[in-house]
Write a protein that holds these residues in place. Sequence first.
Motif, PDB file in Angstrom:
ATOM      1  N   ALA A   7       0.816  -1.209   0.000  1.00 43.87           N
ATOM      2  CA  ALA A   7       0.000   0.000   0.000  1.00 43.87           C
ATOM      3  C   ALA A   7       0.859   1.272   0.000  1.00 43.87           C
ATOM      4  O   ALA A   7       0.403   2.315  -0.458  1.00 43.87           O
ATOM      5  CB  ALA A   7      -0.918   0.010   1.213  1.00 43.87           C
ATOM      6  N   ASN A   8       2.087   1.190   0.492  1.00 42.36           N
ATOM      7  CA  ASN A   8       2.918   2.392   0.663  1.00 42.36           C
ATOM      8  C   ASN A   8       4.257   2.324  -0.065  1.00 42.36           C
ATOM      9  O   ASN A   8       5.180   3.049   0.285  1.00 42.36           O
ATOM     10  CB  ASN A   8       3.164   2.630   2.157  1.00 42.36           C
ATOM     11  CG  ASN A   8       1.888   2.913   2.902  1.00 42.36           C
ATOM     12  OD1 ASN A   8       1.167   3.833   2.568  1.00 42.36           O
ATOM     13  ND2 ASN A   8       1.600   2.093   3.900  1.00 42.36           N
ATOM     14  N   TRP A   9       4.379   1.492  -1.073  1.00 42.61           N
ATOM     15  CA  TRP A   9       5.675   1.312  -1.721  1.00 42.61           C
ATOM     16  C   TRP A   9       6.172   2.609  -2.372  1.00 42.61           C
ATOM     17  O   TRP A   9       7.361   2.898  -2.340  1.00 42.61           O
ATOM     18  CB  TRP A   9       5.639   0.173  -2.735  1.00 42.61           C
ATOM     19  CG  TRP A   9       4.806   0.464  -3.960  1.00 42.61           C
ATOM     20  CD1 TRP A   9       3.484   0.253  -4.116  1.00 42.61           C
ATOM     21  CD2 TRP A   9       5.270   1.068  -5.166  1.00 42.61           C
ATOM     22  NE1 TRP A   9       3.079   0.671  -5.356  1.00 42.61           N
ATOM     23  CE2 TRP A   9       4.164   1.180  -6.027  1.00 42.61           C
ATOM     24  CE3 TRP A   9       6.495   1.516  -5.609  1.00 42.61           C
ATOM     25  CZ2 TRP A   9       4.265   1.734  -7.292  1.00 42.61           C
ATOM     26  CZ3 TRP A   9       6.595   2.059  -6.880  1.00 42.61           C
ATOM     27  CH2 TRP A   9       5.472   2.160  -7.715  1.00 42.61           C
ATOM     28  N   GLY A  10       5.301   3.403  -2.928  1.00 43.89           N
ATOM     29  CA  GLY A  10       5.716   4.657  -3.553  1.00 43.89           C
ATOM     30  C   GLY A  10       6.305   5.634  -2.554  1.00 43.89           C
ATOM     31  O   GLY A  10       7.355   6.248  -2.790  1.00 43.89           O
ATOM     32  N   THR A  11       5.636   5.764  -1.430  1.00 39.34           N
ATOM     33  CA  THR A  11       6.117   6.655  -0.380  1.00 39.34           C
ATOM     34  C   THR A  11       7.451   6.163   0.174  1.00 39.34           C
ATOM     35  O   THR A  11       8.358   6.969   0.437  1.00 39.34           O
ATOM     36  CB  THR A  11       5.081   6.733   0.757  1.00 39.34           C
ATOM     37  OG1 THR A  11       3.843   7.184   0.213  1.00 39.34           O
ATOM     38  CG2 THR A  11       5.536   7.670   1.849  1.00 39.34           C
ATOM     39  N   LEU A  12       7.589   4.872   0.335  1.00 36.50           N
ATOM     40  CA  LEU A  12       8.837   4.310   0.848  1.00 36.50           C
ATOM     41  C   LEU A  12       9.993   4.529  -0.126  1.00 36.50           C
ATOM     42  O   LEU A  12      11.109   4.874   0.291  1.00 36.50           O
ATOM     43  CB  LEU A  12       8.663   2.822   1.147  1.00 36.50           C
ATOM     44  CG  LEU A  12       7.700   2.494   2.284  1.00 36.50           C
ATOM     45  CD1 LEU A  12       7.450   0.994   2.349  1.00 36.50           C
ATOM     46  CD2 LEU A  12       8.227   3.008   3.601  1.00 36.50           C
ATOM     47  N   ALA A  19      16.426  10.220   1.542  1.00 32.77           N
ATOM     48  CA  ALA A  19      17.410   9.897   2.577  1.00 32.77           C
ATOM     49  C   ALA A  19      18.792   9.667   1.963  1.00 32.77           C
ATOM     50  O   ALA A  19      19.811  10.112   2.509  1.00 32.77           O
ATOM     51  CB  ALA A  19      16.964   8.681   3.375  1.00 32.77           C
ATOM     52  N   ALA A  20      18.839   9.000   0.807  1.00 33.34           N
ATOM     53  CA  ALA A  20      20.114   8.749   0.134  1.00 33.34           C
ATOM     54  C   ALA A  20      20.758  10.059  -0.316  1.00 33.34           C
ATOM     55  O   ALA A  20      21.977  10.246  -0.171  1.00 33.34           O
ATOM     56  CB  ALA A  20      19.909   7.822  -1.055  1.00 33.34           C
TER      57      ALA A  20
END
Length: 58
Positions: A7-12, A19-20
């Motif tokens: 459900a949240n793969w895009g946000t992750l 972060a990188a």
Amino acid sequence: MLQFLAANWGTLVIGLAVAAVIVLVICKLRRDKKGGKASCGCGCKNCPSAGVCHSHKE
């Protein structure tokens, strides 16, 4: 757990990319500081405030 990731793969992915980039910027700033480069990017050769920014070792 898999439902959360699905459900949240895009946000992750976006969060990990941001972060990188932050980590890379911090590494570059540390490497430049250790190398004696100024934070403004122009160096201290002709800077009138060079004595204020950096302590010079003799």
